[in-house]
Motif scaffolding. Structure first.
Motif, PDB file in Angstrom:
ATOM      1  N   ALA A   1     -40.610  43.511   6.404  1.00 42.02           N
ATOM      2  CA  ALA A   1     -41.841  42.709   6.337  1.00 42.02           C
ATOM      3  C   ALA A   1     -42.076  41.923   7.617  1.00 42.02           C
ATOM      4  CB  ALA A   1     -41.774  41.761   5.142  1.00 42.02           C
ATOM      5  N   ILE A   2     -41.054  41.806   8.456  1.00 37.55           N
ATOM      6  CA  ILE A   2     -41.200  41.054   9.711  1.00 37.55           C
ATOM      7  C   ILE A   2     -42.081  41.842  10.663  1.00 37.55           C
ATOM      8  CG2 ILE A   2     -39.971  40.109  11.700  1.00 37.55           C
ATOM      9  CD1 ILE A   2     -37.550  39.702   9.907  1.00 37.55           C
ATOM     10  N   THR A   3     -43.041  41.160  11.239  1.00 37.82           N
ATOM     11  CA  THR A   3     -43.973  41.796  12.160  1.00 37.82           C
ATOM     12  C   THR A   3     -44.104  40.970  13.430  1.00 37.82           C
ATOM     13  OG1 THR A   3     -46.239  42.596  12.449  1.00 37.82           O
ATOM     14  CG2 THR A   3     -45.937  40.607  11.137  1.00 37.82           C
ATOM     15  N   ARG A   4     -44.534  41.641  14.473  1.00 38.73           N
ATOM     16  CA  ARG A   4     -44.833  40.939  15.709  1.00 38.73           C
ATOM     17  C   ARG A   4     -46.333  40.892  15.957  1.00 38.73           C
ATOM     18  NH1 ARG A   4     -40.239  42.816  20.139  1.00 38.73           N
ATOM     19  NH2 ARG A   4     -38.416  42.102  18.936  1.00 38.73           N
ATOM     20  N   SER A   5     -47.087  41.423  15.046  1.00 39.11           N
ATOM     21  CA  SER A   5     -48.547  41.468  15.196  1.00 39.11           C
ATOM     22  C   SER A   5     -49.181  40.277  14.479  1.00 39.11           C
ATOM     23  CB  SER A   5     -49.093  42.770  14.620  1.00 39.11           C
ATOM     24  OG  SER A   5     -50.515  42.732  14.586  1.00 39.11           O
ATOM     25  N   PHE A   6     -49.879  39.456  15.251  1.00 38.24           N
ATOM     26  CA  PHE A   6     -50.539  38.310  14.647  1.00 38.24           C
ATOM     27  C   PHE A   6     -51.639  38.764  13.694  1.00 38.24           C
ATOM     28  CE2 PHE A   6     -53.726  34.862  14.703  1.00 38.24           C
ATOM     29  CZ  PHE A   6     -52.935  33.831  14.252  1.00 38.24           C
ATOM     30  N   VAL A   7     -52.333  39.853  14.032  1.00 34.63           N
ATOM     31  CA  VAL A   7     -53.391  40.384  13.162  1.00 34.63           C
ATOM     32  C   VAL A   7     -52.804  40.824  11.833  1.00 34.63           C
ATOM     33  CG1 VAL A   7     -55.147  42.186  12.909  1.00 34.63           C
ATOM     34  CG2 VAL A   7     -54.814  41.068  15.119  1.00 34.63           C
ATOM     35  N   ALA A   8     -51.679  41.541  11.915  1.00 39.83           N
ATOM     36  CA  ALA A   8     -51.028  41.983  10.679  1.00 39.83           C
ATOM     37  C   ALA A   8     -50.550  40.786   9.864  1.00 39.83           C
ATOM     38  CB  ALA A   8     -49.854  42.905  11.027  1.00 39.83           C
ATOM     39  N   TYR A   9     -50.131  39.765  10.548  1.00 35.52           N
ATOM     40  CA  TYR A   9     -49.671  38.545   9.869  1.00 35.52           C
ATOM     41  C   TYR A   9     -50.824  37.865   9.130  1.00 35.52           C
ATOM     42  CZ  TYR A   9     -48.345  33.579   9.536  1.00 35.52           C
ATOM     43  OH  TYR A   9     -48.125  32.307   9.110  1.00 35.52           O
ATOM     44  N   ILE A  10     -52.006  37.819   9.778  1.00 37.41           N
ATOM     45  CA  ILE A  10     -53.142  37.133   9.175  1.00 37.41           C
ATOM     46  C   ILE A  10     -53.738  37.953   8.036  1.00 37.41           C
ATOM     47  CG2 ILE A  10     -55.516  36.352   9.598  1.00 37.41           C
ATOM     48  CD1 ILE A  10     -53.428  34.447  10.631  1.00 37.41           C
ATOM     49  N   HIS A  11     -53.858  39.247   8.217  1.00 37.33           N
ATOM     50  CA  HIS A  11     -54.566  40.076   7.242  1.00 37.33           C
ATOM     51  C   HIS A  11     -53.649  40.749   6.233  1.00 37.33           C
ATOM     52  CE1 HIS A  11     -58.455  39.651   9.206  1.00 37.33           C
ATOM     53  NE2 HIS A  11     -57.855  39.853  10.381  1.00 37.33           N
ATOM     54  N   GLY A  12     -52.380  40.686   6.446  1.00 35.85           N
ATOM     55  CA  GLY A  12     -51.485  41.370   5.529  1.00 35.85           C
ATOM     56  C   GLY A  12     -50.377  40.473   5.024  1.00 35.85           C
ATOM     57  N   ASP A  13     -49.311  41.099   4.558  1.00 37.49           N
ATOM     58  CA  ASP A  13     -48.169  40.373   3.989  1.00 37.49           C
ATOM     59  C   ASP A  13     -47.014  40.270   4.974  1.00 37.49           C
ATOM     60  OD1 ASP A  13     -49.500  40.075   1.595  1.00 37.49           O
ATOM     61  OD2 ASP A  13     -48.734  41.970   0.768  1.00 37.49           O
ATOM     62  N   GLY A  14     -47.285  40.581   6.243  1.00 39.50           N
ATOM     63  CA  GLY A  14     -46.216  40.522   7.221  1.00 39.50           C
ATOM     64  C   GLY A  14     -45.738  39.100   7.486  1.00 39.50           C
ATOM     65  N   ILE A  15     -44.513  38.998   7.934  1.00 39.17           N
ATOM     66  CA  ILE A  15     -43.909  37.699   8.267  1.00 39.17           C
ATOM     67  C   ILE A  15     -43.771  37.620   9.778  1.00 39.17           C
ATOM     68  CG2 ILE A  15     -41.901  36.207   7.989  1.00 39.17           C
ATOM     69  CD1 ILE A  15     -41.322  37.686   5.351  1.00 39.17           C
ATOM     70  N   LEU A  16     -44.522  36.733  10.377  1.00 33.01           N
ATOM     71  CA  LEU A  16     -44.457  36.531  11.823  1.00 33.01           C
ATOM     72  C   LEU A  16     -43.486  35.382  12.086  1.00 33.01           C
ATOM     73  CD1 LEU A  16     -45.552  37.412  14.578  1.00 33.01           C
ATOM     74  CD2 LEU A  16     -47.358  35.688  14.309  1.00 33.01           C
ATOM     75  N   VAL A  17     -42.269  35.711  12.464  1.00 33.07           N
ATOM     76  CA  VAL A  17     -41.222  34.709  12.635  1.00 33.07           C
ATOM     77  C   VAL A  17     -41.639  33.657  13.658  1.00 33.07           C
ATOM     78  CG1 VAL A  17     -38.828  34.313  13.348  1.00 33.07           C
ATOM     79  CG2 VAL A  17     -39.414  36.325  11.968  1.00 33.07           C
ATOM     80  N   GLY A  18     -42.306  34.082  14.722  1.00 29.66           N
ATOM     81  CA  GLY A  18     -42.751  33.133  15.733  1.00 29.66           C
ATOM     82  C   GLY A  18     -43.696  32.084  15.173  1.00 29.66           C
ATOM     83  N   ALA A  19     -44.576  32.503  14.242  1.00 29.52           N
ATOM     84  CA  ALA A  19     -45.512  31.551  13.638  1.00 29.52           C
ATOM     85  C   ALA A  19     -44.762  30.509  12.816  1.00 29.52           C
ATOM     86  CB  ALA A  19     -46.520  32.291  12.766  1.00 29.52           C
ATOM     87  N   GLU A  20     -43.718  30.953  12.100  1.00 25.89           N
ATOM     88  CA  GLU A  20     -42.942  30.012  11.293  1.00 25.89           C
ATOM     89  C   GLU A  20     -42.119  29.086  12.183  1.00 25.89           C
ATOM     90  OE1 GLU A  20     -44.112  30.171   8.423  1.00 25.89           O
ATOM     91  OE2 GLU A  20     -45.037  32.100   8.880  1.00 25.89           O
ATOM     92  N   ILE A  21     -41.637  29.635  13.313  1.00 25.41           N
ATOM     93  CA  ILE A  21     -40.920  28.772  14.254  1.00 25.41           C
ATOM     94  C   ILE A  21     -41.865  27.729  14.836  1.00 25.41           C
ATOM     95  CG2 ILE A  21     -39.755  28.742  16.495  1.00 25.41           C
ATOM     96  CD1 ILE A  21     -38.525  31.426  15.789  1.00 25.41           C
TER      97      ILE A  21
END
Length: 451
Positions: free
Chosen positions: A177-197
């Protein structure tokens, strides 16, 4: 002192070896207690606000508003109400304050965690819940206390809590589920670790900034409280008008600052006091002096004068010197008449208590132009009055011995006082003493004696 130093003076660190008096700590502690109550009210308001939002907001069609939300809010409101109640009854112990921090963060993150259950989504859905923004409010309200420890504790709990929620989401949905795509993070269920950091860093930065500000603020609070107490203590050693002249001066007072004014001077002395001191112990001597001053000073102040200085067993009072007065001479003579009257009663009381010791109060009053000035050096200043009326009053007070009188003034001073409205009390008999030679004065003077 330069303008820059004046600006920075309130922020200057006090000497590290100077202990803060217990009474300063008591003032700061009382402030902390009031702050804790304020925090309680704010927490209650936040809880009520969140509850109101829950009650009035329309239910999302894709949500499953289940029982944990209202139950959690009810428990939180009950705990906050208890905390507020106890803050008015006792000093809240540290363990209870720590528990309050945990309850705040647990409630908030519990609501955030429940977000994905409520909407039937994956665990990563909770990381996008806007409710997390309230964490900054919970951290900020701890700044009402001037204790950075509780801001740090709340910030640390919030940061660790968000780390826990992030790890829970990764564990629940897997590393895929971890993603590096901000778009995927916003529109999907991906987890953007950088955003949480970023969120964790924002929490820690806010916490650190507030804590540093509180360290500075706490130091300033202690310094300001100490200075206020010092000022209140020093005020007891300064006449109110002198303190006002210092505080309201547009610039820092320096030696030599002077102002010429029409004023009046009263000098008092106790006859027979040297012999009294020789026959009695120091405690009795001081007690007699304090008792007399307790009678005389209110009379001086009631007539608009101030005690400029205490002269051993005497004192010097001024009228119209520290603050301009058009009736300074009248006020001074009225005060002298009243003081001489009450001092006779005081002398009788002293004879009743100590026997025939021969104590009596002598005084003199003069009026004219004086200079109200600051004398001293850059390290210590004293406001005082100088001029011919001051010198003449001192000489007339001593001249009472020659004339065998209680009080003296000059004819010129009496005329000035009468022009200002002075009328001698019926019990005060004024006697003219024309063409008297006063020691230290070149020309003879026309004097007036108070019987």
């Amino acid at each position: 002192m330069s303008d820059r130093n004046k600006l920075l003076a309130p922020f200057a660190r006090r000497e590290s070896n100077r202990a803060i008096p217990d009474r300063v700590r008591e003032v700061v502690d009382r402030f902390e207690i009031h702050s804790e109550r304020l925090i309680g009210w704010v927490q209650l308001a936040i809880g009520l606000f969140i509850t109101a939002l829950y009650l009035v907001s329309p239910r999302p069609v894709d949500g499953e508003m289940q029982h944990p939300v209202p139950i959690s809010l009810a428990v939180y409101l009950c705990f906050t109400a208890l905390r507020l109640f106890l803050s008015y009854r006792i000093r809240l112990p540290a363990w209870f304050l720590g528990l309050s921090v945990l309850v705040d963060i647990a409630l908030l993150y519990g609501l955030v965690w429940y977000f994905h259950v409520q909407y039937g989504q994956g665990a990563s859905f909770s990381l996008k819940a806007p409710t997390v923004m309230y964490v900054f409010v919970f951290i900020a309200i701890r700044a009402f206390r001037f204790d950075p420890a509780w801001v740090l504790a709340t910030g640390a709990a919030a940061a660790l809590g968000w780390v826990g929620l992030t790890l829970y989401a990764i564990d629940a949905e897997g590393t895929d589920a971890i993603t590096r795509s901000f778009v995927a993070y916003i529109h999907g269920d991906g987890i953007l670790v950088g955003a949480e950091i970023d969120k964790i860093v924002a929490i820690l930065v806010l916490t650190t900034v507030l804590a540093l500000a509180l360290v500075r603020a706490k130091r300033l609070l202690a310094a300001a409280t100490l200075e206020q107490i010092e000022r209140e203590e020093i005020r007891r050693f300064l006449p109110a008008d002198v303190e006002r002249a210092i505080v309201t001066s547009p610039e820092s007072v320096v030696a030599g600052d002077a102002e010429e004014r029409e004023a009046a001077i009263v000098i008092l002395d106790i006859r027979g006091f040297t012999g009294f001191m020789a026959r009695h112990d120091a405690r009795q001597v001081v007690e007699v002096l304090v008792g007399l001053h307790a009678r005389i000073v209110p009379v001086i102040e009631r007539h608009g004068g101030i005690v400029d200085k205490y002269l051993g067993d005497g004192l010097l009072a001024t009228f119209g010197a520290t603050r301009p007065s058009r009736t300074a001479a009248a006020e001074a003579l009225a005060a002298l008449c009243e003081i001489l009257a009450l001092s006779r009663e005081w002398a009788r009381e002293m004879e009743t208590r100590f026997g025939p010791i021969g104590l009596r109060v002598n005084g003199a009053a003069t009026a004219g132009t004086v200079v109200f000035t600051a004398l001293g050096d850059e390290h210590r200043l004293e406001y005082t009055v100088i001029g011919d009326p001051v010198n003449l009053a001192a000489k007339l007070e001593k001249h009472n011995k020659v004339e065998q009188t209680l009080g003296l003034t000059t004819r010129a001073s009496l005329d000035m006082a009468q022009a200002q409205g002075f009328r001698a009390p019926a019990a005060a008999s004024l006697t003219r003493l024309d063409c008297r030679q006063v020691q230290g004065v070149d020309a003879p003077l026309d004097l007036v004696a108070f019987a």
